[in-house]
Write a protein that holds these residues in place. Structure first.
Motif, PDB file in Angstrom:
ATOM      1  N   TYR A   1      -7.391 -11.011  -2.256  1.00  0.00           N
ATOM      2  CA  TYR A   1      -7.079 -10.548  -0.905  1.00  0.00           C
ATOM      3  C   TYR A   1      -8.009  -9.417  -0.479  1.00  0.00           C
ATOM      4  O   TYR A   1      -8.572  -9.435   0.623  1.00  0.00           O
ATOM      5  CB  TYR A   1      -5.626 -10.087  -0.855  1.00  0.00           C
ATOM      6  CG  TYR A   1      -5.214  -9.538   0.489  1.00  0.00           C
ATOM      7  CD1 TYR A   1      -4.906 -10.396   1.540  1.00  0.00           C
ATOM      8  CD2 TYR A   1      -5.136  -8.167   0.707  1.00  0.00           C
ATOM      9  CE1 TYR A   1      -4.534  -9.908   2.778  1.00  0.00           C
ATOM     10  CE2 TYR A   1      -4.766  -7.667   1.944  1.00  0.00           C
ATOM     11  CZ  TYR A   1      -4.462  -8.537   2.978  1.00  0.00           C
ATOM     12  OH  TYR A   1      -4.114  -8.046   4.197  1.00  0.00           O
ATOM     13  N   MET A   2      -8.185  -8.438  -1.354  1.00  0.00           N
ATOM     14  CA  MET A   2      -9.040  -7.305  -0.993  1.00  0.00           C
ATOM     15  C   MET A   2     -10.498  -7.740  -0.846  1.00  0.00           C
ATOM     16  O   MET A   2     -11.226  -7.214  -0.010  1.00  0.00           O
ATOM     17  CB  MET A   2      -8.912  -6.198  -2.033  1.00  0.00           C
ATOM     18  CG  MET A   2      -7.557  -5.495  -2.036  1.00  0.00           C
ATOM     19  SD  MET A   2      -7.078  -4.807  -0.420  1.00  0.00           S
ATOM     20  CE  MET A   2      -8.324  -3.539  -0.188  1.00  0.00           C
TER      21      MET A   2
ATOM     22  N   VAL B   1      -3.174  -1.934  -4.960  1.00  0.00           N
ATOM     23  CA  VAL B   1      -2.362  -2.921  -4.250  1.00  0.00           C
ATOM     24  C   VAL B   1      -1.412  -3.621  -5.215  1.00  0.00           C
ATOM     25  O   VAL B   1      -0.234  -3.866  -4.903  1.00  0.00           O
ATOM     26  CB  VAL B   1      -3.270  -3.950  -3.549  1.00  0.00           C
ATOM     27  CG1 VAL B   1      -2.454  -5.100  -2.969  1.00  0.00           C
ATOM     28  CG2 VAL B   1      -4.088  -3.275  -2.441  1.00  0.00           C
TER      29      VAL B   1
ATOM     30  N   HIS C   1      -9.623  -6.011   7.390  1.00  0.00           N
ATOM     31  CA  HIS C   1      -8.256  -5.584   7.675  1.00  0.00           C
ATOM     32  C   HIS C   1      -8.062  -4.073   7.523  1.00  0.00           C
ATOM     33  O   HIS C   1      -7.347  -3.453   8.296  1.00  0.00           O
ATOM     34  CB  HIS C   1      -7.316  -6.351   6.742  1.00  0.00           C
ATOM     35  CG  HIS C   1      -5.863  -6.203   7.045  1.00  0.00           C
ATOM     36  ND1 HIS C   1      -5.331  -6.321   8.312  1.00  0.00           N
ATOM     37  CD2 HIS C   1      -4.801  -5.926   6.225  1.00  0.00           C
ATOM     38  CE1 HIS C   1      -4.021  -6.153   8.264  1.00  0.00           C
ATOM     39  NE2 HIS C   1      -3.684  -5.898   7.015  1.00  0.00           N
ATOM     40  N   PHE C   2      -8.698  -3.470   6.525  1.00  0.00           N
ATOM     41  CA  PHE C   2      -8.554  -2.033   6.284  1.00  0.00           C
ATOM     42  C   PHE C   2      -9.663  -1.294   7.037  1.00  0.00           C
ATOM     43  O   PHE C   2     -10.607  -0.774   6.449  1.00  0.00           O
ATOM     44  CB  PHE C   2      -8.624  -1.729   4.789  1.00  0.00           C
ATOM     45  CG  PHE C   2      -7.421  -2.166   4.009  1.00  0.00           C
ATOM     46  CD1 PHE C   2      -6.490  -1.240   3.547  1.00  0.00           C
ATOM     47  CD2 PHE C   2      -7.205  -3.510   3.717  1.00  0.00           C
ATOM     48  CE1 PHE C   2      -5.377  -1.645   2.819  1.00  0.00           C
ATOM     49  CE2 PHE C   2      -6.103  -3.920   2.987  1.00  0.00           C
ATOM     50  CZ  PHE C   2      -5.189  -2.991   2.541  1.00  0.00           C
TER      51      PHE C   2
ATOM     52  N   CYS D   1       0.822  -1.209   0.000  1.00  0.00           N
ATOM     53  CA  CYS D   1       0.000   0.000   0.000  1.00  0.00           C
ATOM     54  C   CYS D   1       0.858   1.262   0.000  1.00  0.00           C
ATOM     55  O   CYS D   1       2.052   1.230   0.278  1.00  0.00           O
ATOM     56  CB  CYS D   1      -0.929   0.009   1.206  1.00  0.00           C
ATOM     57  SG  CYS D   1      -2.174  -1.296   1.185  1.00  0.00           S
TER      58      CYS D   1
ATOM     59  N   GLU E   1      -9.763  -0.780  -5.053  1.00  0.00           N
ATOM     60  CA  GLU E   1      -8.471  -0.717  -4.376  1.00  0.00           C
ATOM     61  C   GLU E   1      -7.476  -1.770  -4.855  1.00  0.00           C
ATOM     62  O   GLU E   1      -6.267  -1.571  -4.759  1.00  0.00           O
ATOM     63  CB  GLU E   1      -8.668  -0.859  -2.856  1.00  0.00           C
ATOM     64  CG  GLU E   1      -9.631   0.132  -2.230  1.00  0.00           C
ATOM     65  CD  GLU E   1      -9.169   1.578  -2.289  1.00  0.00           C
ATOM     66  OE1 GLU E   1      -8.161   1.858  -2.947  1.00  0.00           O
ATOM     67  OE2 GLU E   1      -9.814   2.432  -1.671  1.00  0.00           O
TER      68      GLU E   1
ATOM     69  N   SER F   1      -1.247  -2.701   9.403  1.00  0.00           N
ATOM     70  CA  SER F   1      -0.735  -4.015   9.028  1.00  0.00           C
ATOM     71  C   SER F   1       0.768  -4.083   9.320  1.00  0.00           C
ATOM     72  O   SER F   1       1.186  -3.848  10.443  1.00  0.00           O
ATOM     73  CB  SER F   1      -1.064  -4.275   7.556  1.00  0.00           C
ATOM     74  OG  SER F   1      -0.819  -5.609   7.190  1.00  0.00           O
TER      75      SER F   1
ATOM     76  N   ALA G   1     -13.386  -3.140  -2.863  1.00  0.00           N
ATOM     77  CA  ALA G   1     -12.307  -4.099  -3.136  1.00  0.00           C
ATOM     78  C   ALA G   1     -11.863  -4.012  -4.591  1.00  0.00           C
ATOM     79  O   ALA G   1     -10.659  -4.051  -4.885  1.00  0.00           O
ATOM     80  CB  ALA G   1     -12.773  -5.509  -2.807  1.00  0.00           C
TER      81      ALA G   1
ATOM     82  N   GLY H   1      -9.380  -7.902   2.853  1.00  0.00           N
ATOM     83  CA  GLY H   1      -9.140  -6.466   2.953  1.00  0.00           C
ATOM     84  C   GLY H   1     -10.321  -5.650   3.423  1.00  0.00           C
ATOM     85  O   GLY H   1     -10.261  -4.982   4.466  1.00  0.00           O
TER      86      GLY H   1
END
Length: 297
Positions: free
Chosen positions: A175-176, A194, A276-277, A42, A190, A109, A187, A180
């Protein structure tokens, strides 16, 4: 909610520069300094709203770790340690060179992990630390022996470093979508940001993170520390699949608190529903939580 990268330093007239392996932008001209450290793969775009909020009353340094967000990875230096080691040394250089007076580190993170490590090494240089889902030891690895963590990290590093560009982009999207953020459209927006990172650099940082255990150094982290623990109940219910009780929000908060037990002034706060975000899933809650911590110092 952070759908586009934050404006460049040239666009907003902010100062920018490079110190060691860190690239930085400086926003704001008065108040307590805050250094924002993004997570794996990021850049400052993850702090877009945070920068807008903080620069009114704080001098904000938004850094990018080498190899992430289009910043080239540094030349190999066998004597300098991992990229995470070099980021740690560069953070010290940034504070000293820019004469940043006792900043607050806010890391997401692996940026949170770096912030906690730095607090254990240089507590007298800081006013406090906020770690957003960044911990002193990788979750689930806290009971593993050092050799076990290292072996797992090396296997993961080899797998990540071998990815093709297409595989790396697909992994970023997955992942997002699943780890994420909660909002599928967010997602999708973003994930391309990433995926701008370097796969081999990502593998190096990730392996260093998985192999490390910074819990012992937290005994010297004598500054206020706030750990933000995101929680999204459906994710834990799906992981349990009816075979065992799902981890509750209170249980996850207690687990994070246990990992920070060595830190004299550490407190864990949960933000839900969030993945996570947390700053993207729950911007208002994150804004209030961060402002409350800064006001308490």
């Amino acid at each position: 909610m952070g759908g586009t990268p934050v404006a460049s330093a040239a666009d907003v007239g902010a100062a920018s520069g490079q110190v060691g392996t860190l690239r930085f932008e400086r926003h704001g001209d008065h108040g307590r300094p805050v250094i924002l450290i993004p997570g794996l793969e990021c850049g400052p775009w993850v702090w877009e709203q945070t920068i807008a909020d903080l620069q009114k009353d704080h001098v904000v340094y938004a850094v990018t770790l080498a190899g992430f967000d289009g910043v080239p990875p540094p030349a190999h230096d066998a004597g300098a340690g991992t990229l995470l080691d070099r980021a740690d040394a560069s953070l010290l250089q940034l504070i000293e060179r820019e004469h940043i007076d006792r900043p607050v580190l806010v890391g997401h993170s692996i940026g949170g992990t770096l912030s906690l490590r730095f607090a254990g090494e240089h507590a007298k240089l800081l006013s406090g630390v906020v770690a957003v889902d960044g911990l002193p030891v990788f979750p689930g690895m806290d009971r593993a022996r050092a050799a076990q963590r290292q072996a797992i990290a090396e296997r993961m590093k080899a797998r990540l470093a071998a990815m093709t560009p297409a595989q790396f982009q697909a992994a970023a999207l997955s992942y997002m979508q699943h780890v994420g953020v909660i909002d599928p459209s967010l997602a999708m927006r973003e994930a391309p940001l990433v995926a701008r990172s370097d796969a081999k650099a990502t593998a190096d940082y990730m392996a260093a993170d998985m192999a490390a255990d910074y819990r012992p150094v937290l005994k010297q982290a004598d500054v206020p520390i706030l750990e933000i623990s995101p929680y999204n109940a459906p994710d834990f219910a799906a992981a349990a699949m009816g075979k065992q009780p799902a981890t509750s929000e209170m249980q996850k908060t207690a687990y994070y608190q246990s990992l920070l037990a060595n830190a004299p002034e550490a407190k864990v706060v949960s933000i839900s529903p969030s993945r996570h975000f947390a700053m993207l899933d729950q911007p208002a809650k994150f804004r209030r939580t961060l402002a409350g911590f800064l006001d308490s110092l």
